[in-house]
Each structure stands twice: as structure tokens, then as C-alpha cells.
Design a protein around this motif. Structure first.
Motif, PDB file in Angstrom:
ATOM      1  N   ARG A 165      15.059  84.679 -81.232  1.00  0.00           N
ATOM      2  CA  ARG A 165      13.879  83.931 -80.758  1.00  0.00           C
ATOM      3  C   ARG A 165      13.871  82.526 -81.343  1.00  0.00           C
ATOM      4  O   ARG A 165      13.646  81.541 -80.631  1.00  0.00           O
ATOM      5  N   GLU A 166      14.110  82.413 -82.634  1.00  0.00           N
ATOM      6  CA  GLU A 166      14.085  81.102 -83.286  1.00  0.00           C
ATOM      7  C   GLU A 166      15.188  80.200 -82.750  1.00  0.00           C
ATOM      8  O   GLU A 166      14.976  78.989 -82.548  1.00  0.00           O
ATOM      9  N   ALA A 167      16.363  80.769 -82.514  1.00  0.00           N
ATOM     10  CA  ALA A 167      17.489  79.981 -82.012  1.00  0.00           C
ATOM     11  C   ALA A 167      17.189  79.439 -80.620  1.00  0.00           C
ATOM     12  O   ALA A 167      17.480  78.272 -80.316  1.00  0.00           O
ATOM     13  N   ARG A 168      16.620  80.273 -79.764  1.00  0.00           N
ATOM     14  CA  ARG A 168      16.286  79.827 -78.409  1.00  0.00           C
ATOM     15  C   ARG A 168      15.165  78.784 -78.425  1.00  0.00           C
ATOM     16  O   ARG A 168      15.174  77.838 -77.639  1.00  0.00           O
ATOM     17  N   LEU A 169      14.206  78.974 -79.318  1.00  0.00           N
ATOM     18  CA  LEU A 169      13.102  78.013 -79.409  1.00  0.00           C
ATOM     19  C   LEU A 169      13.598  76.609 -79.740  1.00  0.00           C
ATOM     20  O   LEU A 169      13.012  75.610 -79.307  1.00  0.00           O
ATOM     21  N   GLU A 170      14.678  76.542 -80.510  1.00  0.00           N
ATOM     22  CA  GLU A 170      15.211  75.231 -80.904  1.00  0.00           C
ATOM     23  C   GLU A 170      15.606  74.391 -79.693  1.00  0.00           C
ATOM     24  O   GLU A 170      15.505  73.166 -79.721  1.00  0.00           O
ATOM     25  N   VAL A 171      16.073  75.042 -78.628  1.00  0.00           N
ATOM     26  CA  VAL A 171      16.500  74.285 -77.452  1.00  0.00           C
ATOM     27  C   VAL A 171      15.474  74.317 -76.327  1.00  0.00           C
ATOM     28  O   VAL A 171      15.460  73.437 -75.466  1.00  0.00           O
ATOM     29  N   VAL A 172      14.588  75.330 -76.337  1.00  0.00           N
ATOM     30  CA  VAL A 172      13.610  75.458 -75.254  1.00  0.00           C
ATOM     31  C   VAL A 172      12.361  74.622 -75.503  1.00  0.00           C
ATOM     32  O   VAL A 172      11.830  73.982 -74.592  1.00  0.00           O
TER      33      VAL A 172
END
Length: 247
Positions: A165-172
Motif C-alpha cells: 500500500r505504501e509503495a503504491r501510494l508513493e506513485v499514486v
């Protein structure tokens, strides 16, 4: 009122001329098939005609007006799902659109600012729903594009110990502002760059500029909240991989 646009031969002729002009420009300037504008105009005219017939009966009762809004909600969800190109997972976008509209409309009704009548609920609710749908579509499309195009960054974040979740949030998350920008700009420039539909509609119906301005500000500020809720939920859905594209 004398200033109101009235149906008639002159209106029909003017619309045909404008559609023909748009079709000509599509062809000459290579913007696309010349049939795009005529097809869109015919579809719009048929849909508005049917809607007018339905609303004439539905707006007389609150329950039937809410039923109309429910149908509009389903159409909005299907549109956002199609724009997101996320297959069956895009059905979760109903949660995002519902979150936005579900916050704003009750506030308007329970405060008694918007009376619980079909004539008031359907137009205001329809505008809020439409704007929320647009923001949701943009957020979903841009967010999913970002995950695809910057997947290497997602994997790099995962390797550093970030959760999925945190990794995706970085780009989303950075794309969320783009989805909210049209609504923010519309509010910032209202009355200066353009007169939105709600303002013009009330002005033509009542002739009161003060009432028109009040309704328009209510709608614009409601849209700011509704779109913010919807985009926040959309970003979270993508970050949790509930809305995704095949990989």
C-alpha cells in the motif's frame, strides 16, 4: 421570461448549423471522423428528450426523484469504470462516488438549505454526482497509469521495506491533484471566465442574480467536498490493489 431559450424552429435550425460546422471542422482539421459531432448531438437530443419526459412525472414525488438519482448513480459508476479500464475491479469505484455524494447530499438536505423536493434534489444532486464522477474517473485513470508506468519505483519502494500500500501510494498520491484541478479551477474562476450551468439556469428561471449566485456557490462548494472525498477513496482503493489492471 423573454430572455429564456425557447424550443422552436429557430433553435432546431441553429443547432443543426452548429453541428454541421463542428462536423466540417472535424473533417478539414483531421480531428476525427466527421460523424462524431452529429452522432453525439443526436444521442444527446434523444437522451434529453427521454429524460424530460421521465422527470416531468418523477419530480412530482420525492421517492421517484430519489429513484432517478439512483439510476444516474449507476450510470456514473459504469462510466467511471469504463474510463478506468480496470475490468471488474473498477466496480469498487462505486464506493468512491458514493462516498462523495453520500457526504454532500445529506448535508444539503439535513441543513434544509436544499428543500426535500424532487425539483430541488434532482438538479443539485445531478450536478454533484456528475462532477464527482468526472473526478473519480480522472483519479482512477491517472492513478492506474502511474502504477503501470512507474512500476519500477513501486518495486524499489518494496525492496526498501515499504508495504504494498505504501509503495503504491508513493506513485499514486501525486496524481490526485490533477483529478481535483478542474473543480478547483472552476470555483476559482466562476463569474470571471465563465458562468456555470446552475447560475444560468436559476437566472433564466427566476431572474434573480442573487439567487443564481447562491445556488451556484452551494453547488461549487459541495463539489469541492464531494470530489475530495471521492478522489481520496479512489487513491486508497488503488493503493490497496482493490482497483487494478492486469499485470
Amino acid at each position: 421570461m423573454d430572455s429564456a431559450v425557447r424550443p422552436g424552429v429557430a433553435l432546431a435550425v441553429l443547432c443543426v448549423v452548429m453541428v454541421a460546422g463542428a462536423a466540417l471542422l472535424y473533417r478539414v482539421a483531421g480531428l476525427g471522423a466527421a460523424s462524431v459531432a452529429p452522432k453525439a448531438a443526436i444521442r444527446g437530443a434523444v437522451q434529453l428528450g427521454l429524460v424530460a419526459l421521465v422527470l416531468a412525472a418523477a419530480l412530482t414525488r420525492l421517492w421517484s426523484s430519489l429513484l432517478v438519482l439512483a439510476v444516474m448513480f449507476v450510470a456514473a459508476v459504469l462510466t467511471s469504470a469504463r474510463r478506468a479500464s480496470a475490468g471488474w475491479s473498477s466496480g469498487w469505484l462505486a464506493m468512491a462516488i458514493g462516498a462523495g455524494v453520500g457526504v454532500v447530499l445529506p448535508l444539503m438536505l439535513f441543513s434544509a438549505v436544499v428543500p426535500p423536493t424532487g425539483v430541488a434534489v434532482v438538479p443539485v444532486g445531478g450536478i454533484v454526482l456528475g462532477g464527482t464522477m468526472t473526478a473519480t474517473s480522472l483519479a482512477a485513470r491517472r492513478g492506474l497509469d502511474a502504477v503501470e508506468q512507474r512500476w519500477g519505483e513501486v518495486e524499489a519502494a518494496l525492496s526498501l521495506g515499504f508495504t504494498d500500500r505504501e509503495a503504491r501510494l508513493e506513485v499514486v498520491r501525486p496524481t490526485a491533484g490533477d483529478a481535483l484541478l478542474p473543480g478547483v479551477d472552476q470555483t476559482r474562476t466562476v463569474g470571471v471566465v465563465a458562468l456555470p450551468g446552475a447560475f444560468v439556469g436559476v437566472l433564466l428561471a427566476s431572474g434573480s442574480a442573487a439567487e443564481a449566485a447562491a445556488v451556484q456557490m452551494l453547488v461549487l462548494i459541495g463539489l469541492l467536498l464531494s470530489q475530495a472525498c471521492a478522489v481520496a477513496v479512489t487513491v486508497e482503493l488503488i493503493a490497496r490493489s482493490m482497483v487494478h489492471r492486469g499485470r
